[in-house]
Design an enzyme around this catalytic site. Sequence first.
Site, PDB file in Angstrom:
ATOM      1  N   SER A 132      28.050  34.499 -80.785  1.00  0.00           N
ATOM      2  CA  SER A 132      28.290  33.881 -82.087  1.00  0.00           C
ATOM      3  C   SER A 132      27.005  33.619 -82.857  1.00  0.00           C
ATOM      4  CB  SER A 132      29.096  32.595 -81.930  1.00  0.00           C
ATOM      5  OG  SER A 132      28.430  31.685 -81.087  1.00  0.00           O
ATOM      6  N   ASP A 133      25.930  33.158 -82.196  1.00  0.00           N
ATOM      7  CA  ASP A 133      24.720  32.892 -82.965  1.00  0.00           C
ATOM      8  C   ASP A 133      24.010  34.173 -83.378  1.00  0.00           C
ATOM      9  OD1 ASP A 133      24.177  33.085 -80.249  1.00  0.00           O
ATOM     10  OD2 ASP A 133      22.589  31.598 -80.251  1.00  0.00           O
ATOM     11  N   CYS A 134      24.199  35.264 -82.647  1.00  0.00           N
ATOM     12  CA  CYS A 134      23.665  36.552 -83.089  1.00  0.00           C
ATOM     13  C   CYS A 134      24.430  37.034 -84.319  1.00  0.00           C
ATOM     14  CB  CYS A 134      23.766  37.594 -81.979  1.00  0.00           C
ATOM     15  SG  CYS A 134      22.640  37.303 -80.618  1.00  0.00           S
TER      16      CYS A 134
END
Length: 150
Positions: A132-134
């Site tokens: 998700s943070d990528c």
Amino acid sequence: MKLIHYEDEITRYITIGVVEKSMCMLACWVEDPDGDAYKKHLARVKEYIWVAEDGIKAHSFGSQSWDTGFSIQALLASDLIDETGPVLAKGHEFIKRSQVRDNPFGDFRKMHHHISKGSWIFYDQDHGLQVSDCTAGMFEVLLAFFNDAT
């Protein structure tokens, strides 16, 4: 073993990390030391372990997508677009190629996975599992490209 084989297949035998790689490979060997799953694991060991001049080395898998996103953001913020244009173009192409194209196969929800089509990964396209943070970081990069182009 059903879950292990599913994880192995959706990550193309890279698995999620070096510890899981060892455990999944061992489980496949116990299941069948001459089996295809174990052989496919062996073929991907080089992603984590190699022999250097001073001995055996191991690391977690790389962070190519993550690193590319941060590097592009830094280059765009540098106001050196004219000088870094070719590098930015290559980075942009890598980001496009790194996007997850499909959801995991089969009943992925039953196998504890989520919809991933359109997201980005931490490592490379072979890994195939979204982070998700990528994904959020890549949206920031693409937004920066868009803003810079207008």
